[in-house]
Write a protein that holds these residues in place. Structure first.
Motif, PDB file in Angstrom:
ATOM      1  N   VAL A 169       0.831  -1.330  -0.252  1.00 21.39           N
ATOM      2  CA  VAL A 169      -0.143  -0.013  -0.045  1.00 21.39           C
ATOM      3  C   VAL A 169       0.759   1.117   0.026  1.00 21.39           C
ATOM      4  O   VAL A 169       1.853   1.467   0.878  1.00 21.39           O
ATOM      5  N   VAL A 170       0.457   2.223  -0.877  1.00 14.86           N
ATOM      6  CA  VAL A 170       1.463   3.248  -0.890  1.00 14.86           C
ATOM      7  C   VAL A 170       0.286   4.569  -1.009  1.00 14.86           C
ATOM      8  O   VAL A 170      -0.566   4.412  -1.689  1.00 14.86           O
ATOM      9  N   VAL A 171       0.815   5.598  -0.310  1.00 14.90           N
ATOM     10  CA  VAL A 171      -0.169   6.666   0.108  1.00 14.90           C
ATOM     11  C   VAL A 171       0.747   7.927  -0.498  1.00 14.90           C
ATOM     12  O   VAL A 171       1.787   8.103   0.110  1.00 14.90           O
ATOM     13  N   ASP A 172       0.165   8.860  -1.641  1.00 11.31           N
ATOM     14  CA  ASP A 172       0.947   9.910  -1.969  1.00 11.31           C
ATOM     15  C   ASP A 172       0.177  10.947  -1.331  1.00 11.31           C
ATOM     16  O   ASP A 172      -0.866  11.428  -1.965  1.00 11.31           O
ATOM     17  N   THR A 173       0.783  11.616  -0.113  1.00 12.80           N
ATOM     18  CA  THR A 173      -0.131  12.489   0.436  1.00 12.80           C
ATOM     19  C   THR A 173      -0.156  14.008  -0.409  1.00 12.80           C
ATOM     20  O   THR A 173      -1.257  14.630  -0.099  1.00 12.80           O
ATOM     21  N   ALA A 174       0.974  14.255  -0.921  1.00  9.23           N
ATOM     22  CA  ALA A 174       1.115  15.371  -1.592  1.00  9.23           C
ATOM     23  C   ALA A 174      -0.132  15.423  -2.577  1.00  9.23           C
ATOM     24  O   ALA A 174      -0.788  16.470  -3.041  1.00  9.23           O
ATOM     25  N   GLU A 175      -0.352  14.497  -3.436  1.00 11.50           N
ATOM     26  CA  GLU A 175      -1.200  14.361  -4.663  1.00 11.50           C
ATOM     27  C   GLU A 175      -2.496  13.697  -4.089  1.00 11.50           C
ATOM     28  O   GLU A 175      -3.438  13.523  -5.192  1.00 11.50           O
ATOM     29  N   HIS A 176      -2.691  13.084  -2.936  1.00 18.68           N
ATOM     30  CA  HIS A 176      -3.879  12.602  -2.547  1.00 18.68           C
ATOM     31  C   HIS A 176      -4.370  11.545  -3.319  1.00 18.68           C
ATOM     32  O   HIS A 176      -5.461  11.401  -3.698  1.00 18.68           O
ATOM     33  N   VAL A 214      -3.842   6.786  -3.809  1.00 12.48           N
ATOM     34  CA  VAL A 214      -3.756   5.777  -2.985  1.00 12.48           C
ATOM     35  C   VAL A 214      -3.438   4.535  -3.937  1.00 12.48           C
ATOM     36  O   VAL A 214      -4.233   4.498  -4.743  1.00 12.48           O
ATOM     37  N   PHE A 215      -2.492   3.744  -3.552  1.00 12.12           N
ATOM     38  CA  PHE A 215      -2.172   2.635  -4.792  1.00 12.12           C
ATOM     39  C   PHE A 215      -2.104   1.240  -3.619  1.00 12.12           C
ATOM     40  O   PHE A 215      -1.374   1.594  -2.545  1.00 12.12           O
ATOM     41  N   ARG A 216      -2.620   0.243  -4.330  1.00 10.62           N
ATOM     42  CA  ARG A 216      -2.297  -1.315  -3.716  1.00 10.62           C
ATOM     43  C   ARG A 216      -1.825  -1.969  -4.914  1.00 10.62           C
ATOM     44  O   ARG A 216      -2.662  -2.232  -5.727  1.00 10.62           O
ATOM     45  N   ALA A 217      -0.876  -2.596  -4.572  1.00  4.93           N
ATOM     46  CA  ALA A 217      -0.200  -3.662  -5.760  1.00  4.93           C
ATOM     47  C   ALA A 217      -0.054  -2.973  -6.866  1.00  4.93           C
ATOM     48  O   ALA A 217      -0.623  -3.373  -7.944  1.00  4.93           O
ATOM     49  N   LYS A 266     -12.955  -2.299   2.550  1.00  4.53           N
ATOM     50  CA  LYS A 266     -13.459  -2.677   1.450  1.00  4.53           C
ATOM     51  C   LYS A 266     -12.810  -2.106   0.194  1.00  4.53           C
ATOM     52  O   LYS A 266     -12.618  -2.839  -0.801  1.00  4.53           O
ATOM     53  N   ALA A 267     -12.527  -0.961   0.433  1.00  4.04           N
ATOM     54  CA  ALA A 267     -11.478  -0.192  -0.762  1.00  4.04           C
ATOM     55  C   ALA A 267     -10.177  -0.789  -0.765  1.00  4.04           C
ATOM     56  O   ALA A 267      -9.888  -0.970  -1.892  1.00  4.04           O
ATOM     57  N   LEU A 268      -9.687  -1.163   0.170  1.00  3.42           N
ATOM     58  CA  LEU A 268      -8.323  -1.761   0.129  1.00  3.42           C
ATOM     59  C   LEU A 268      -8.549  -3.116  -0.519  1.00  3.42           C
ATOM     60  O   LEU A 268      -7.386  -3.580  -1.190  1.00  3.42           O
ATOM     61  N   ARG A 269      -9.454  -3.673  -0.437  1.00  2.00           N
ATOM     62  CA  ARG A 269      -9.460  -5.177  -1.101  1.00  2.00           C
ATOM     63  C   ARG A 269     -10.238  -5.257  -2.473  1.00  2.00           C
ATOM     64  O   ARG A 269     -10.522  -6.146  -3.288  1.00  2.00           O
ATOM     65  N   SER A 270     -10.598  -3.783  -2.946  1.00  5.00           N
ATOM     66  CA  SER A 270     -11.223  -3.901  -4.192  1.00  5.00           C
ATOM     67  C   SER A 270     -10.336  -3.914  -5.542  1.00  5.00           C
ATOM     68  O   SER A 270     -10.799  -4.158  -6.663  1.00  5.00           O
TER      69      SER A 270
END
Length: 229
Positions: free
Chosen positions: A139-146, A148-151, A206-210
């Motif tokens: 899981v990666v969160v780019d807080t500057a660009e708002h 979120v990525f998973r895999a 739910k979103a993290l598993r979508s």
């Protein structure tokens, strides 16, 4: 908006305290105040601020003793402490740092420099508020660009779920109670029922598993709250 980083200002001299509070609020921080060592300890233990600005000379309990007690307790030792003192001798600076202070500034000090030092400490404990990139497993969160990525697949989160995720990712493994999440994600001045936290954690899961991932990185700790990992 997510609750801004909170700073506890511990200073018994009103003019200096007012200058600190004014500049901190101008930077957007959530500022809390204490005028004695005893009150500072009570607030730190109850509110868990993100950073403490601590004067050495205080009534009741000295700043150096406040720092010692904060750093000795498991629940508060991770809070950065910047000691502020008129004591400029090397032995005093060394004593403050050895007792656990994360930084030490001598009066009179530059407010611009103090704000820079505050940002440096907050970058360590509240990286999301400083626009830092957060990573945990896949899981990666780019807080500057708002974003979120998973895999490597981009996820689309609501604003509350985004704030929840960044809170978890700033401190992987930490167990957050519902009340702590309410303060951090919704803010102290907004009334929200604690069960609302459960609803939004469910949406985040739910979103993290979508993206097709089977594993759930959020852990429920029965009777305590939630944690990442």
């Amino acid at each position: 908006m997510a609750a801004q980083p909170s700073v506890l200002v511990v200073e018994d001299e009103a003019p200096q305290r007012e200058v600190l509070v004014y500049n901190l609020e101008a930077e957007g921080y959530d500022v809390r105040q204490a005028t004695s060592g005893g009150a500072a300890l009570d607030l730190a233990r109850e509110d868990h601020p993100d950073l403490v600005l601590l004067d050495w000379m205080l009534p009741e309990v000295s700043g150096i003793e406040v720092c010692r007690q904060l750093k000795a307790a498991a629940e508060t030792r991770a809070i950065p402490v910047i000691m502020i003192s008129a004591r400029s001798e090397e032995v005093d600076r060394v004593r403050g740092l050895e007792i656990g202070a994360d930084d030490y500034m001598v009066k009179p000090y530059s407010v611009v420099e103090l704000m820079a030092r505050i940002r440096t400490q907050l970058r360590r404990v509240r990286p999301a508020s400083m626009g830092e990139r957060l990573e945990f497993e896949d899981v990666v969160v780019d807080t500057a660009e708002h974003r979120v990525f998973r895999a490597s697949r981009e996820l689309h989160l609501g604003p509350t779920e985004f704030r929840l995720l960044t809170t978890f990712m700033e401190r992987p493994g930490r167990v957050w109670s519902r009340d702590q999440l309410l303060d951090r994600v919704w803010g102290r001045d907004i009334y929200v029922d604690s069960r609302t936290v459960d609803v939004h954690v469910g949406r985040l899961r739910k979103a993290l598993r979508s993206s097709g991932e089977a594993s759930d990185p959020i852990r429920t700790v029965r009777g305590a709250g939630y944690a990442l990992g």
